[in-house]
Design a protein around this motif. Structure first.
Motif, mmCIF file in Angstrom:
data_model
loop_
_atom_site.group_PDB
_atom_site.id
_atom_site.type_symbol
_atom_site.label_atom_id
_atom_site.label_comp_id
_atom_site.label_asym_id
_atom_site.label_seq_id
_atom_site.Cartn_x
_atom_site.Cartn_y
_atom_site.Cartn_z
ATOM 1 N N ALA A 135 0.818 -1.212 0.000
ATOM 2 C CA ALA A 135 0.000 0.000 0.000
ATOM 3 C C ALA A 135 0.854 1.266 0.000
ATOM 4 O O ALA A 135 2.018 1.257 0.406
ATOM 5 N N HIS A 136 0.230 2.344 -0.456
ATOM 6 C CA HIS A 136 0.817 3.686 -0.430
ATOM 7 C C HIS A 136 -0.245 4.590 0.200
ATOM 8 O O HIS A 136 -1.351 4.717 -0.333
ATOM 9 N N PHE A 137 0.081 5.186 1.322
ATOM 10 C CA PHE A 137 -0.910 5.971 2.066
ATOM 11 C C PHE A 137 -0.222 7.059 2.875
ATOM 12 O O PHE A 137 0.997 7.066 3.030
ATOM 13 N N ARG A 138 -1.023 7.966 3.388
ATOM 14 C CA ARG A 138 -0.527 9.045 4.241
ATOM 15 C C ARG A 138 -1.247 8.966 5.586
ATOM 16 O O ARG A 138 -2.466 8.851 5.641
ATOM 17 N N THR A 139 -0.471 9.035 6.655
ATOM 18 C CA THR A 139 -1.050 9.081 8.000
ATOM 19 C C THR A 139 -0.021 9.663 8.951
ATOM 20 O O THR A 139 1.085 10.030 8.560
ATOM 21 N N ASP A 140 -0.409 9.739 10.218
ATOM 22 C CA ASP A 140 0.489 10.195 11.279
ATOM 23 C C ASP A 140 0.167 9.403 12.542
ATOM 24 O O ASP A 140 -0.855 8.724 12.627
ATOM 25 N N HIS A 141 1.036 9.505 13.507
ATOM 26 C CA HIS A 141 0.906 8.721 14.733
ATOM 27 C C HIS A 141 -0.389 9.023 15.484
ATOM 28 O O HIS A 141 -1.104 8.110 15.907
ATOM 29 N N GLN A 142 -0.717 10.296 15.637
ATOM 30 C CA GLN A 142 -1.910 10.663 16.402
ATOM 31 C C GLN A 142 -3.181 10.141 15.743
ATOM 32 O O GLN A 142 -4.073 9.627 16.411
ATOM 33 N N THR A 143 -3.269 10.257 14.422
ATOM 34 C CA THR A 143 -4.446 9.757 13.697
ATOM 35 C C THR A 143 -4.614 8.266 13.905
ATOM 36 O O THR A 143 -5.716 7.773 14.184
ATOM 37 N N LEU A 144 -3.532 7.526 13.785
ATOM 38 C CA LEU A 144 -3.585 6.072 13.958
ATOM 39 C C LEU A 144 -3.974 5.697 15.385
ATOM 40 O O LEU A 144 -4.864 4.855 15.597
ATOM 41 N N CYS A 145 -3.355 6.316 16.362
ATOM 42 C CA CYS A 145 -3.684 5.996 17.768
ATOM 43 C C CYS A 145 -5.114 6.385 18.106
ATOM 44 O O CYS A 145 -5.806 5.639 18.814
#
Length: 189
Positions: A135-145
């Motif tokens: 996969a190719h995606f954009r995220t950050d730690h806070q969004t995931l948690c």
């Protein structure tokens, strides 16, 4: 873009650690193959390992100083691929484009990785399967948690589709998309 290699699975069906396994006829272990495939497309590659295989992976990747090794972090540990993503994003918490590859695809071709790298918000699909660990995606730690704390489930595909808005990138079904879940007789020789 940061490359993520998922190498922390338990490999129960395979019978031995898939990440560090060197398939007969290949010139490197599965994790080494994955690193070599991602490095041309990424500024940094991060391998998400487990406590059992991290020392072997560290030895196998000693010739790749641009590769970072991380392990699952409590309380998000031992929950599959999203645990690996939490570990990577805890090391690099800012919003980032990630190119994800599991060690399960030793036959994945460079041209397929190039196609995926050129399509943000995508995961690989063929006529029979959705390959969320490509996969190719954009995220950050806070969004995931936040996703995990607020009852988002632990399925990688659900996170990619519902939170990262990924769409399938259809590739022709070839041997390169065969997931390495079981060792064949040839592999055991």
């Amino acid at each position: 873009m940061i490359g993520i290699i998922l190498a922390g699975g338990q490999s129960k069906r395979f019978g031995t650690d898939k990440a560090t396994y060197h398939l007969p006829g290949y010139d490197a272990s599965n994790v080494q193959l994955a690193v070599t495939k991602l490095l041309p497309y990424c500024n940094q590659v991060v391998v998400s390992a487990n406590v059992k295989n991290q020392s072997v992976i560290r030895r196998q990747l000693r010739d790749h100083p641009a590769v970072k090794l991380v392990c699952d972090v409590p309380p998000y540990d031992q929950h599959g691929p999203l645990s690996g993503l939490v570990a990577v994003t805890s090391w690099h918490p800012e919003p980032t484009d990630y190119l994800l590859l599991a060690v399960d695809y030793p036959d994945l071709q460079t041209k397929s990785i190039a196609q995926l790298a050129a399509h943000p918000a995508a995961f690989v699909a063929d006529d029979q399967h959705l390959h969320f660990t490509l996969a190719h995606f954009r995220t950050d730690h806070q969004t995931l948690c936040n996703w995990l704390r607020k009852g988002g489930n632990w399925r990688l595909g659900t996170f990619l589709i519902k939170k990262c808005y990924c769409q399938p990138l259809h590739l022709a079904a070839h041997q390169e998309l065969c997931n390495l879940n079981y060792r064949t007789r040839k592999d055991q020789q």
